[in-house]
Design an enzyme around this catalytic site. Structure first.
Site, mmCIF file in Angstrom:
data_model
loop_
_atom_site.group_PDB
_atom_site.id
_atom_site.type_symbol
_atom_site.label_atom_id
_atom_site.label_comp_id
_atom_site.label_asym_id
_atom_site.label_seq_id
_atom_site.Cartn_x
_atom_site.Cartn_y
_atom_site.Cartn_z
ATOM 1 N N ASP A 40 0.803 -1.118 0.140
ATOM 2 C CA ASP A 40 -0.098 -0.121 0.010
ATOM 3 C C ASP A 40 0.845 1.461 0.031
ATOM 4 O OD1 ASP A 40 -2.309 1.372 0.077
ATOM 5 O OD2 ASP A 40 -2.783 0.847 2.034
ATOM 6 N N HIS A 57 2.802 3.474 -8.866
ATOM 7 C CA HIS A 57 2.536 2.163 -9.236
ATOM 8 C C HIS A 57 3.798 1.501 -9.890
ATOM 9 C CE1 HIS A 57 -1.424 2.434 -7.683
ATOM 10 N NE2 HIS A 57 -2.000 3.345 -8.888
ATOM 11 N N LEU A 151 11.797 -19.932 -4.796
ATOM 12 C CA LEU A 151 10.758 -19.185 -4.261
ATOM 13 C C LEU A 151 9.736 -19.049 -5.084
ATOM 14 C CD1 LEU A 151 9.991 -16.594 -2.195
ATOM 15 C CD2 LEU A 151 10.479 -15.215 -4.002
HETATM 16 C C1 V07 Z 1 1.423 -4.067 -9.613
HETATM 17 C C2 V07 Z 1 3.283 -2.662 -8.331
HETATM 18 C C3 V07 Z 1 3.578 -2.957 -7.065
HETATM 19 C C4 V07 Z 1 2.768 -2.186 -6.230
HETATM 20 C C5 V07 Z 1 1.144 -2.474 -6.200
HETATM 21 C C6 V07 Z 1 0.144 -1.997 -7.122
HETATM 22 C C7 V07 Z 1 1.075 -1.747 -8.722
HETATM 23 C C8 V07 Z 1 3.839 -6.434 -10.345
HETATM 24 C C9 V07 Z 1 2.926 -7.045 -10.703
HETATM 25 C C10 V07 Z 1 2.722 -8.312 -11.664
HETATM 26 C C11 V07 Z 1 1.496 -8.958 -11.524
HETATM 27 C C12 V07 Z 1 1.688 -10.476 -12.056
HETATM 28 C C13 V07 Z 1 2.497 -10.839 -12.560
HETATM 29 C C14 V07 Z 1 3.658 -10.066 -12.626
HETATM 30 C C15 V07 Z 1 4.049 -8.970 -11.932
HETATM 31 C C16 V07 Z 1 1.723 -6.142 -10.604
HETATM 32 C C17 V07 Z 1 -0.446 -5.032 -10.754
HETATM 33 C C18 V07 Z 1 -0.044 -4.124 -10.151
HETATM 34 C C19 V07 Z 1 -1.783 -5.254 -11.303
HETATM 35 F F1 V07 Z 1 2.615 -12.071 -13.275
HETATM 36 N N1 V07 Z 1 3.414 -5.377 -9.727
HETATM 37 N N2 V07 Z 1 2.315 -4.997 -10.014
HETATM 38 N N3 V07 Z 1 0.351 -6.045 -11.341
HETATM 39 N N4 V07 Z 1 1.901 -2.657 -9.052
#
Ligand code: V07
Length: 260
Positions: A40, A57, A151
């Site tokens: 968050d 983000h 992991l």
């Molecule tokens: C998202 C970055 C981290 C902070 C929180 C919100 C934004 C990595 C992924 C991701 C998801 C699936 C995957 C590989 C990477 C991601 C979303 C948002 C929607 F297979 N960060 N991140 N997906 N944020």
């Protein structure tokens, strides 16, 4: 007696923030096998810098990679990250569209390194509702890392804890209805197997960044016995030191499972 005093002193030092936890210190203690994180504070991080929320983000995405690497080095087995909740669809379309591109950007940038590091990517949540470009990129990563036994990097995407419990209940009810399951045979172990985490053990440690002290529908069943660590640090600022500190705090706590 001397040892008792030493232990007490160590605990005081750790608790009072005097001590900076090093990786070496942490490796001497119990490493939680499964750590779950509510990431968050990305929007707030951007606002503080007069940047658009999406900049937060994007910065948060880089932190995901750093924390994954450290967790893997510590010998953590599963890292579950709350990337997108079922409630997040209510955000402005532009922000949702950006978020739905992050999995692809993350994987385009880091998948080769993750494979190098023997990381296995998994997903919990309703993937079927994701845009197809997002879905395809994720499925490819899940498949390409299927053989890795380091992991497990488990992303909660379009995930909601109550829906997960309702769906498990429906699946069990179907089996009872069709005569393949007796009501008497439903227990916690069987119920767990019908959750989206399936064979993944429950988290020992749940971390939430950015000062909010609530669960927000995250892993309701699975965190029944978890230690909770809340920190005011915003997710894009959450670096290796903060992660080590959270694990250090976990190590200081006596875990009792309701016993004594
Ligand atoms: C998202 C970055 C981290 C902070 C929180 C919100 C934004 C990595 C992924 C991701 C998801 C699936 C995957 C590989 C990477 C991601 C979303 C948002 C929607 F297979 N960060 N991140 N997906 N944020």
């Amino acid at each position: 007696m001397l040892n008792i005093l030493k232990n007490w002193k160590n605990q005081q030092n750790a608790a009072s923030n005097l001590e900076r936890y090093t990786k070496e210190d942490i490796l001497k203690g119990e490493i939680p096998a499964h750590i779950a994180i509510i990431m968050d504070g990305n929007g707030r991080w951007a606002k503080k810098r007069s940047l658009p929320r999406i900049a937060g983000h994007h910065e948060g995405m880089k932190v995901v990679k750093r924390v994954t690497k450290l967790a893997n080095q510590l010998g953590v087995k599963v890292l579950t990250l709350y990337a997108f909740s079922t409630e997040n669809w209510k955000r402005p379309k532009m922000e949702v569209d950006f978020l739905m591109k992050l999995p692809e950007e993350f994987l385009n940038t880091y998948l080769p390194e993750l494979i190098e590091e023997n990381v296995r990517v998994k997903i919990i949540g309703d993937e079927s509702a994701l845009p197809s470009h997002t879905y395809k990129a994720i499925e490819k990563a899940v498949k390409d890392t299927e053989q890795n036994d380091g992991l497990i990097l488990n992303f909660a995407l379009n995930y909601g804890g109550r829906t997960e419990i309702v769906n498990a209940s429906k699946a069990l009810a179907e089996q009872v209805k069709s005569g393949t399951l007796n009501i008497e045979d439903i227990d916690e172990a069987l119920f767990s197997k019908h959750l989206m985490t399936e064979s993944i053990q429950d988290p020992e440690l749940l971390i939430r960044t950015s000062g909010e002290i609530r669960l927000s529908n995250f892993m309701l069943w699975q965190v029944a016995y978890s230690e909770f660590v809340f920190t005011d640090v915003l997710w894009p600022d959450f670096k290796e030191d903060h992660f080590l500190k959270a694990v250090g705090e976990f190590q200081q706590r006596g875990r009792r499972f309701g016993g004594i």
